[in-house]
Each structure stands twice: as structure tokens, then as C-alpha cells.
Design a protein around this motif. Structure first.
Motif, PDB file in Angstrom:
ATOM      1  N   PRO A 124      11.047  25.790  -9.065  1.00 63.51           N
ATOM      2  CA  PRO A 124      10.150  26.736  -9.754  1.00 63.51           C
ATOM      3  C   PRO A 124       9.600  26.146 -11.044  1.00 63.51           C
ATOM      4  CG  PRO A 124      12.446  27.404 -10.007  1.00 63.51           C
ATOM      5  CD  PRO A 124      12.435  26.269  -9.026  1.00 63.51           C
ATOM      6  N   LEU A 125       8.365  26.464 -11.350  1.00 62.31           N
ATOM      7  CA  LEU A 125       7.734  26.030 -12.589  1.00 62.31           C
ATOM      8  C   LEU A 125       8.389  26.738 -13.770  1.00 62.31           C
ATOM      9  CD1 LEU A 125       5.318  24.628 -14.119  1.00 62.31           C
ATOM     10  CD2 LEU A 125       4.071  26.771 -13.742  1.00 62.31           C
ATOM     11  N   ASP A 126       8.749  25.980 -14.794  1.00 58.14           N
ATOM     12  CA  ASP A 126       9.325  26.537 -16.017  1.00 58.14           C
ATOM     13  C   ASP A 126       8.347  26.260 -17.152  1.00 58.14           C
ATOM     14  OD1 ASP A 126      10.747  27.360 -18.189  1.00 58.14           O
ATOM     15  OD2 ASP A 126      12.465  26.019 -17.895  1.00 58.14           O
ATOM     16  N   GLU A 127       7.596  27.287 -17.548  1.00 56.83           N
ATOM     17  CA  GLU A 127       6.574  27.105 -18.578  1.00 56.83           C
ATOM     18  C   GLU A 127       7.157  27.048 -19.984  1.00 56.83           C
ATOM     19  OE1 GLU A 127       2.889  29.387 -18.054  1.00 56.83           O
ATOM     20  OE2 GLU A 127       3.767  30.183 -16.198  1.00 56.83           O
ATOM     21  N   ALA A 128       8.468  27.250 -20.126  1.00 56.76           N
ATOM     22  CA  ALA A 128       9.081  27.275 -21.455  1.00 56.76           C
ATOM     23  C   ALA A 128       9.555  25.900 -21.919  1.00 56.76           C
ATOM     24  CB  ALA A 128      10.264  28.249 -21.463  1.00 56.76           C
ATOM     25  N   ILE A 129       9.565  24.908 -21.030  1.00 57.81           N
ATOM     26  CA  ILE A 129      10.084  23.603 -21.423  1.00 57.81           C
ATOM     27  C   ILE A 129       9.097  22.894 -22.342  1.00 57.81           C
ATOM     28  CG2 ILE A 129      11.418  23.364 -19.305  1.00 57.81           C
ATOM     29  CD1 ILE A 129       9.308  21.450 -18.263  1.00 57.81           C
ATOM     30  N   ASP A 130       9.625  21.946 -23.140  1.00 55.44           N
ATOM     31  CA  ASP A 130       8.763  21.186 -24.034  1.00 55.44           C
ATOM     32  C   ASP A 130       8.464  19.816 -23.430  1.00 55.44           C
ATOM     33  OD1 ASP A 130      11.015  19.579 -24.478  1.00 55.44           O
ATOM     34  OD2 ASP A 130      11.542  20.606 -26.338  1.00 55.44           O
ATOM     35  N   HIS A 131       7.693  19.010 -24.171  1.00 60.49           N
ATOM     36  CA  HIS A 131       7.255  17.724 -23.642  1.00 60.49           C
ATOM     37  C   HIS A 131       8.429  16.785 -23.401  1.00 60.49           C
ATOM     38  CE1 HIS A 131       4.745  14.325 -22.781  1.00 60.49           C
ATOM     39  NE2 HIS A 131       5.149  13.664 -23.832  1.00 60.49           N
ATOM     40  N   GLU A 132       9.398  16.771 -24.310  1.00 63.46           N
ATOM     41  CA  GLU A 132      10.547  15.883 -24.152  1.00 63.46           C
ATOM     42  C   GLU A 132      11.336  16.256 -22.908  1.00 63.46           C
ATOM     43  OE1 GLU A 132      11.098  13.251 -25.853  1.00 63.46           O
ATOM     44  OE2 GLU A 132       9.547  13.544 -27.352  1.00 63.46           O
ATOM     45  N   GLN A 133      11.473  17.558 -22.638  1.00 63.09           N
ATOM     46  CA  GLN A 133      12.185  17.983 -21.435  1.00 63.09           C
ATOM     47  C   GLN A 133      11.420  17.598 -20.177  1.00 63.09           C
ATOM     48  OE1 GLN A 133      12.390  22.110 -22.785  1.00 63.09           O
ATOM     49  NE2 GLN A 133      14.622  22.017 -22.814  1.00 63.09           N
ATOM     50  N   THR A 134      10.091  17.648 -20.238  1.00 64.70           N
ATOM     51  CA  THR A 134       9.285  17.231 -19.089  1.00 64.70           C
ATOM     52  C   THR A 134       9.490  15.752 -18.807  1.00 64.70           C
ATOM     53  OG1 THR A 134       7.620  18.889 -19.647  1.00 64.70           O
ATOM     54  CG2 THR A 134       6.960  17.164 -18.132  1.00 64.70           C
ATOM     55  N   LEU A 135       9.515  14.940 -19.888  1.00 62.67           N
ATOM     56  CA  LEU A 135       9.747  13.512 -19.710  1.00 62.67           C
ATOM     57  C   LEU A 135      11.121  13.237 -19.125  1.00 62.67           C
ATOM     58  CD1 LEU A 135       8.302  12.075 -23.058  1.00 62.67           C
ATOM     59  CD2 LEU A 135       7.359  11.760 -20.772  1.00 62.67           C
ATOM     60  N   GLY A 136      12.097  14.069 -19.509  1.00 62.89           N
ATOM     61  CA  GLY A 136      13.475  13.799 -19.111  1.00 62.89           C
ATOM     62  C   GLY A 136      13.861  14.362 -17.767  1.00 62.89           C
ATOM     63  N   ARG A 137      12.990  15.115 -17.119  1.00 59.66           N
ATOM     64  CA  ARG A 137      13.347  15.717 -15.824  1.00 59.66           C
ATOM     65  C   ARG A 137      12.171  15.596 -14.857  1.00 59.66           C
ATOM     66  NH1 ARG A 137      11.875  21.469 -16.143  1.00 59.66           N
ATOM     67  NH2 ARG A 137      13.616  22.052 -14.813  1.00 59.66           N
ATOM     68  N   GLU A 268     -14.309   7.670 -11.244  1.00 63.26           N
ATOM     69  CA  GLU A 268     -14.274   8.981 -11.864  1.00 63.26           C
ATOM     70  C   GLU A 268     -13.168   9.086 -12.903  1.00 63.26           C
ATOM     71  OE1 GLU A 268     -13.843  11.317  -8.053  1.00 63.26           O
ATOM     72  OE2 GLU A 268     -14.241   9.196  -7.699  1.00 63.26           O
ATOM     73  N   PHE A 269     -13.289  10.132 -13.726  1.00 64.78           N
ATOM     74  CA  PHE A 269     -12.242  10.442 -14.692  1.00 64.78           C
ATOM     75  C   PHE A 269     -12.206  11.950 -14.872  1.00 64.78           C
ATOM     76  CE2 PHE A 269     -10.548  11.303 -18.925  1.00 64.78           C
ATOM     77  CZ  PHE A 269      -9.350  10.593 -18.857  1.00 64.78           C
ATOM     78  N   SER A 270     -10.989  12.519 -14.818  1.00 66.34           N
ATOM     79  CA  SER A 270     -10.816  13.967 -14.918  1.00 66.34           C
ATOM     80  C   SER A 270      -9.830  14.301 -16.031  1.00 66.34           C
ATOM     81  CB  SER A 270     -10.293  14.550 -13.595  1.00 66.34           C
ATOM     82  OG  SER A 270     -11.213  14.318 -12.543  1.00 66.34           O
ATOM     83  N   ILE A 271     -10.085  15.423 -16.693  1.00 58.72           N
ATOM     84  CA  ILE A 271      -9.173  15.973 -17.694  1.00 58.72           C
ATOM     85  C   ILE A 271      -8.589  17.242 -17.086  1.00 58.72           C
ATOM     86  CG2 ILE A 271      -8.922  16.739 -20.080  1.00 58.72           C
ATOM     87  CD1 ILE A 271     -11.748  15.378 -20.514  1.00 58.72           C
ATOM     88  N   VAL A 272      -7.275  17.274 -16.939  1.00 56.70           N
ATOM     89  CA  VAL A 272      -6.598  18.323 -16.182  1.00 56.70           C
ATOM     90  C   VAL A 272      -5.631  19.052 -17.106  1.00 56.70           C
ATOM     91  CG1 VAL A 272      -5.246  18.828 -14.106  1.00 56.70           C
ATOM     92  CG2 VAL A 272      -6.730  16.801 -14.170  1.00 56.70           C
ATOM     93  N   SER A 273      -5.675  20.386 -17.085  1.00 52.81           N
ATOM     94  CA  SER A 273      -4.776  21.162 -17.948  1.00 52.81           C
ATOM     95  C   SER A 273      -3.470  21.457 -17.226  1.00 52.81           C
ATOM     96  CB  SER A 273      -5.446  22.456 -18.396  1.00 52.81           C
ATOM     97  OG  SER A 273      -5.754  23.298 -17.308  1.00 52.81           O
ATOM     98  N   SER A 274      -2.409  21.533 -18.031  1.00 53.57           N
ATOM     99  CA  SER A 274      -1.063  21.783 -17.521  1.00 53.57           C
ATOM    100  C   SER A 274      -0.498  23.037 -18.172  1.00 53.57           C
ATOM    101  CB  SER A 274      -0.157  20.588 -17.831  1.00 53.57           C
ATOM    102  OG  SER A 274       1.212  20.930 -17.656  1.00 53.57           O
ATOM    103  N   PRO A 275       0.247  23.853 -17.428  1.00 56.23           N
ATOM    104  CA  PRO A 275       0.868  25.035 -18.041  1.00 56.23           C
ATOM    105  C   PRO A 275       2.040  24.685 -18.951  1.00 56.23           C
ATOM    106  CG  PRO A 275       1.502  24.861 -15.741  1.00 56.23           C
ATOM    107  CD  PRO A 275       0.474  23.795 -15.978  1.00 56.23           C
TER     108      PRO A 275
END
Length: 684
Positions: A124-137, A268-275
Motif C-alpha cells: 500500500p502507498l504510504d503518503e506520510a513517509i519522508d524522502h529519507e524513508q523512500t530512499l531507504g525502502r 523526450e523529457f517528462s516531469i512527474v509528480s509523486s504523492p
């Protein structure tokens, strides 16, 4: 000494030698990689994702066009429903690392294909995590707000340690849109669902997939080779109004880097938003958090950094076994370059901030550049991004702007879509500059730490023509080979001289027409070095990254205590070591958190300086550094109330480079760094 005409002639002919030399080095220094088999592996993948149920179903046909042993991997969260090798059933094995794997023997003496069908439920998507947690998991996640399947999650059957070309067909429910790196060759968006097909025609290290309820806007850019580059934004509805500004801004980065390096390598080049608050660069796209994209300065900073990664990192691949050079080169040619474009002072301040950050590291937190692979915490960024960027800055100083820029172009021309080592970079710069740079690369890449430079003696004596100045420089063991800038101040002005320091202690003599008033060591901060005691002002990071930091929480209120403990944990990225509020001040780095009246009383009771003028009476919370007993660094966090303290938890960890900062709620309204004090010796 070679003149510039001779160097140009050597450089012209060296391109013919360069290709052979670098590619030979690649084959010799990168065992186990697919350098000699680039393009011999091709994926043809079809994947269907339903974010509402988080179910993924996929089919992959993998073609091997050369004979070689390979290992295929797939995370065990997925079920393999069918697998064939050349139409014969071929079951996977499993291991203790949560992987299915297939060992493909080299005894198959002909081109062959493997077909694998797999399915499974994504996390499941966890929108509460921070950038460091995203890098680490690095796990494959999905939800209505977004789907992110990083390559490292092994979400598709992939060849271990291999480069592969691919096509991918993506199917999503209506209202969802998605992409992977590559060229968009087909797209269909109808009431019954969305589908798109992508091709990546170059050897790639992996596939990342993103999807979400995106609104898509398009534009184009005409590249230097008369090629049309498709520009797109995939933005969540709440930030769709930002699309035009981003599409306009990104064009100037293409102009900068195509003229500096060479033609953009993709279509091409795209800019994509993340939750979630991500900040990733992938071939042909960047994946940035919604709240990150909202920040007004991102278009002028991080966006260009991610665009440049299409050349360094996603166009020329770093060899992680021998060190990731791409983050340092990208930081130098993006973040630092934008400061140079702003002003000389802004560029110098960034160099000083790198040295301040490095000075904040404790023993054991440093590592040689050859050991850096990717950012995992603040200390690794200080080395892998900042020290590496300063490496390229000093290299440019050493060989000059023209030869540096031609070497950058040579690196791009020779190494596109190839795994590239630090030694490959050295070869390029040596051949283009016609200089032996082995000492420079060796001392800055393979050693930890930095030189500790001081002026130990200055004296002058009158001569018939003016004055003779004697300067003795000293550095720590083992000695670096350095060109040390020293400024000589006289009544009429200041002039900088470069001294070639190669010993731990070395004397230099200058004959001058005027009497010297003072001598300043490295006044413009052009060397990566250890700052002398008192030279570096204290900054927040100095306490944040120190593993010995102790935390003092002054409040007796349970809610305030819990909020302060959470803030301390976020700042230090570990469980805080708590000390009683009434304990005497120790000589270790200390973080002190309390409400305004508690902080004021605590400082007064310990005869410490009161709240500085820069933050006094401003905002709802004030944070500043000061020097405690035995020169130990301290951070003081003073908040108006518990809510004001809670408002700091998310933003404050991002301001480690500051000496002081004022918040009004969650908004930083003032910030700054205490002045840096140069090493100056006055002559009487």
C-alpha cells in the motif's frame, strides 16, 4: 611547457586514442558487468496495474542474443504463474533473500528467449513517509494517489548486473495514467482505461514505473541537432496549474547543457509528480513530490539538477563498485553553476557551506570518494555530492576552463550509455589536457579527510627594491600536492599568489615593491580543506549528524515532551539520547528544546549567551547555534507553544546548513549563517 596550440593539436588526435583506451579500461576494470554485451538482452514487457486493488499482472519475454550465463530475479511477493525457456517449462528457484531466480546457463549455444508470467499484490502507498524513508525502502507501492515501482524492488523479472534494452506496454484503469523511462510510441486514453507503450533503445540498468491520476500537458524543444524533444508534465490535479511554468523553464536547461556537453541523448523529457516527497532522476524524466514541485525555487535549482542527470548518471553510467562520480559532477554543473551565474559571492558561499558541512562530520563518518555509491544520510551527501563537486571545481582550477569543458565533451562523446569508472574520467581529462593528473585523482579519490592548512610564520625584510616576504605554510600528514592561494594585503590593495605546497612544511619567498600589512590563507575558499578552529561558524548540521549528540528537553508537560522528542528524532534520524534538564552542561554536542520562557531561564542559569538579535522577538519559533563549554556545538530550539514546536518537525531537518532560523508556523521567514573568519596573519 606546452602552449595552447600544441595542446589543441594533441587533443584533436587524442580522440582517436581515447575511444580505444577508455573501452579497454572498461573491459578490464568492471568484472561481471555487461559492458561487452550491451544490447544483447532485450525485454518485451506487458504489465497491467489496478491501483484500487493494488494488483499487478505481467508478462515478459526476454531475449538473449549472445551466449553468456545470466541470473534473473523477481521479488517473492509475486507469484510466477508460467515460465518457459525456448517454449520449455523452466521453474524458478527461491532463496532466503525473498527472491525468485532463474539461473540461465551459458551452455545454451545460441540466441534464446525466456517467457515469464507473474502476478501479485503491491504494497500500500504510504503518503506520510519522508524522502529519507523512500530512499531507504525500495518497495513497489500502489494506491489511488499514485503507483511507484522502483527497479530495486525487483517488480519484474530482471537480469542481475546487466544492461538491457526494452519495450513496455502499460495498462491502467480509467482516470489513471503512467509511464516508464523511454520513448512513448503509442498512447490510448478511453473510458475503459489507459494504455501506453514505451521503448528504450539504449542499454539501461533497470526500469522504474510511475502512475497516478495525472493530468498531462505537452510542449516541445528543438535540440541542437534539429531533433524535436517532446516535453511533458504528468501532474496531480491539485498542481496542474504549474505545468506551463515548468515546461517553459525546462527549455533553458536543455539550452545550457546541450551547448556545454552535447546533444540531449533522448527524444523526450517528462516531469512527474509523486504523492510522497521524492526527488529522483531517471532517463527521460524526473519524479518529484507534489509539495516539492510547489516550492517556487525548485524550477531554478532541483529541476536543472535532474535534467542534467540525463547526461551524467542516466546517459553515462557510474560504476558503483568503484564509486559514483555522477552526483558530484551533476552537483558541480547544476547546483554550483547556478550559484556562479547568480554572483561570485553566492558561489563562494556555496563552497564555504561545503567546507562547513564537512567540518561538522565526526571521525568515522567520512569515507573516500571511491566508496560513495548513493545518498543514504546527511554524511554521505556531504562526501558524495559536496566533496565530489569541490573535486571538479579544483580540477577546473588546475587545468583551466577551456580544457575542462573540452574534457567534459570528450567524456560524453566517448562514454554515452557505458558504465564508466573514476579511472575512465581520469583518462579523459589527462588526454584532453595533456597533463599527468594521477596525483590529483589519487589524493582526492582514495583518501579520507582533507588537508589541514595553516600559516605558521610570516616575516618581511626591506630590500633595495622594496620588501622581501617570507611565508611558511604547514599541512597535516600525509602531505597533499596543493596550489594554495594566499592573499597579500598592502596599503594599495590585495593580490593573490599561488604557492605549490608539496611538503608538510614549506617556506616561500616573494619580492614585493610595497610593505605587506597582512597575509590571508585561501581567502576565496578554493581548496577543499579542514577549516581551522574558529574559522568555521557553527551550523545546525554540526549537531544533527554527530552520533554523540545529547538532547535536553526542558518542558515538564507530557505533550510538549513527546513533541520535542519526535523533533529530536527527526533532526538526528535516530532515537535521541536524553539528558535530564537539570544536569550540568557537558562537553559533547547538545540539542536543547523548550518553550520560550524555559529556554530563556535555562540559558541565564548556565551563564550562556541570551537569544541573539538576529532571532529575538521574531516568529513563533527560533533556532540558533552557539558554542558551549570546551567549544562544543549546541542547537537551541525555542518555541512559543507546543503547536509551534510541532510545526518544526517536518521542515526543520532540511535547514542543517544554517546557523540560525526563524519560523512562523511551518514557514521559515528568516535564516542565516554566522560570518566565516578567514585565517589572517597581520604584520606589524
Amino acid at each position: 611547457m606546452l602552449n595552447i596550440q600544441t595542446i589543441r593539436l594533441i587533443s584533436f588526435f587524442s580522440f582517436f586514442v581515447l575511444s580505444y583506451f577508455i573501452n579497454t579500461a572498461n573491459a578490464a576494470t568492471i568484472p561481471g558487468s555487461d559492458i561487452s554485451h550491451e544490447g544483447s538482452i532485450v525485454y518485451d514487457i506487458a504489465v497491467n496495474i489496478d491501483p484500487s486493488t493494488r494488483m499487478l499482472e505481467g508478462k515478459s519475454v526476454i531475449t538473449f542474443n549472445k551466449t553468456r550465463e545470466h541470473t534473473l530475479m523477481l521479488d517473492r511477493q509475486f507469484e510466477v504463474t508460467q515460465a518457459f525457456i525456448d517454449d520449455m517449462p523452466y521453474a524458478p528457484q527461491t532463496d532466503s533473500e525473498r527472491l525468485h531466480y532463474w539461473q540461465i546457463p551459458y551452455t545454451i549455444l545460441r540466441p534464446h528467449r525466456i517467457e515469464i508470467h507473474w502476478r501479485g499484490q503491491l504494497h500500500p502507498l504510504d503518503e506520510a513517509i519522508d524522502h529519507e524513508q523512500t530512499l531507504g525502502r525500495p518497495i513497489a507501492v500502489s494506491g489511488e494517489a499514485g503507483t511507484f515501482l522502483p527497479d530495486a524492488a525487483n517488480w519484474y523479472p530482471r537480469v542481475a548486473n546487466g544492461l538491457a534494452r526494452y519495450t513496455l506496454q502499460l495498462s491502467l484503469p480509467a482516470g489513471q495514467r503512467g509511464l516508464v523511462p523511454g520513448k512513448l510510441t503509442h498512447e490510448q486514453d478511453e473510458d475503459d482505461g489507459y494504455s501506453a507503450r514505451f521503448e528504450f533503445d539504449h542499454p539501461a540498468g533497470g526500469i522504474d514505473l510511475m502512475a497516478g491520476p495525472y493530468e498531462i500537458e505537452s510542449d516541445h524543444y528543438n535540440g541542437i541537432q534539429d531533433s524535436t524533444i517532446r516535453l511533458r508534465t504528468y501532474f496531480h490535479p491539485q498542481i496542474s496549474q504549474l505545468a506551463d511554468d515548468y515546461l517553459t523553464t525546462v527549455k533553458r536547461y536543455f539550452e545550457l547543457y546541450e551547448s556545454w556537453i552535447g546533444a540531449y541523448p533522448y527524444t523526450e523529457f517528462s516531469i512527474v509528480s509523486s504523492p510522497t516527497p521524492t526527488g529522483f532522476g531517471m532517463p527521460t524524466l524526473t519524479y518529484l513530490g507534489i509539495n516539492v514541485l510547489r516550492l517556487p525555487f525548485i524550477k531554478n535549482t532541483s529541476l536543472g539538477h535532474e535534467v542534467l542527470h540525463n547526461w551524467w548518471g542516466n546517459g553515462v553510467y557510474p560504476d558503483y563498485k568503484s564509486g559514483n562520480w555522477s552526483e558530484g559532477l551533476t552537483t558541480f554543473m547544476a547546483d554550483y553553476t547556478y550559484k556562479e551565474q547568480e554572483s561570485t559571492e553566492a558561489a563562494r558561499e556555496m563552497r564555504q557551506s561545503w567546507l562547513r558541512d564537512f567540518a561538522a562530520l565526526e571521525p568515522g563518518q567520512d569515507a573516500p570518494l571511491t566508496a560513495f555509491t548513493s545518498r543514504t544520510h546527511g554524511a554521505s551527501k556531504i562526501v558524495g555530492y559536496h566533496k565530489a563537486a569541490m573535486f571538479f571545481f579544483m580540477l577546473r582550477d588546475l587545468i583551466g576552463d577551456e580544457l575542462f569543458n573540452r574534457s567534459i565533451q570528450g567524456l560524453w562523446n566517448m562514454q554515452r550509455f557505458k558504465v564508466t569508472t573514476w579511472s575512465n574520467l581520469q583518462s579523459v581529462f589527462e588526454i584532453i589536457s595533456a597533463q599527468d593528473l594521477s596525483f590529483f585523482f589519487d589524493q582526492w579519490l582514495n583518501r579520507t579527510g582533507a588537508p589541514n592548512l595553516t600559516i605558521t610564520e610570516v616575516r618581511q625584510e626591506p630590500t633595495d627594491l622594496g620588501h622581501r616576504l617570507h611565508i611558511t605554510l604547514q599541512q597535516s600528514e600525509p602531505a597533499y600536492q596543493l596550489r594554495v592561494p594566499v592573499a597579500i594585503q598592502t596599503e594599495t590593495g590585495e593580490q593573490t599568489h599561488l604557492f605549490d605546497l608539496q611538503q608538510t612544511k614549506q617556506a616561500f619567498t616573494l619580492d614585493l615593491s610595497e610593505k605587506t600589512q597582512s597575509v590571508i590563507l585561501d581567502p576565496d575558499t578554493r581548496l577543499f580543506r579542514l577549516l581551522a578552529p574558529g574559522e568555521a561558524p557553527p551550523i545546525l548540521r554540526e549537531v544533527m549528524v554527530n552520533p554523540t549528540t545529547a538532547t535536553v528537553i526542558l518542558s515538564d508537560d507530557d505533550e510538549t515532551q513527546q513533541t520535542a522528542a519526535t523533533l529530536a528524532e527527526k533532526l538526528q534520524r535516530r532515537t535521541p539520547q536524553l539528558l535530564p534538564a537539570n544536569q550540568s552542561i557537558s562537553n559533547i554536542p547538545t540539542l536543547v528544546i523548550g518553550l520560550r520562557h524555559e529556554i530563556d531561564g535555562w540559558l541565564e542559569s548556565r551563564s550562556l549567551p541570551a537569544k541573539p538579535e538576529e532571532v529575538l522577538g521574531k516568529g513563533t519559533a527560533q533556532i540558533w547555534t552557539l558554542t558551549g563549554p570546551d567549544d562544543s556545538p549546541m542547537i537551541i530550539v525555542s518555541a512559543q507553544d507546543t503547536a509551534s514546536l510541532e510545526a518544526l518537525i517536518r521542515p526543520l531537518p532540511h535547514y542543517g546548513r544554517q546557523s540560525y532560523i526563524v519560523f512562523d508556523g511551518r514557514q521559515a521567514v528568516e535564516k542565516g549563517v554566522w560570518p566565516m573568519r578567514v585565517q589572517r596573519v597581520k604584520i606589524k
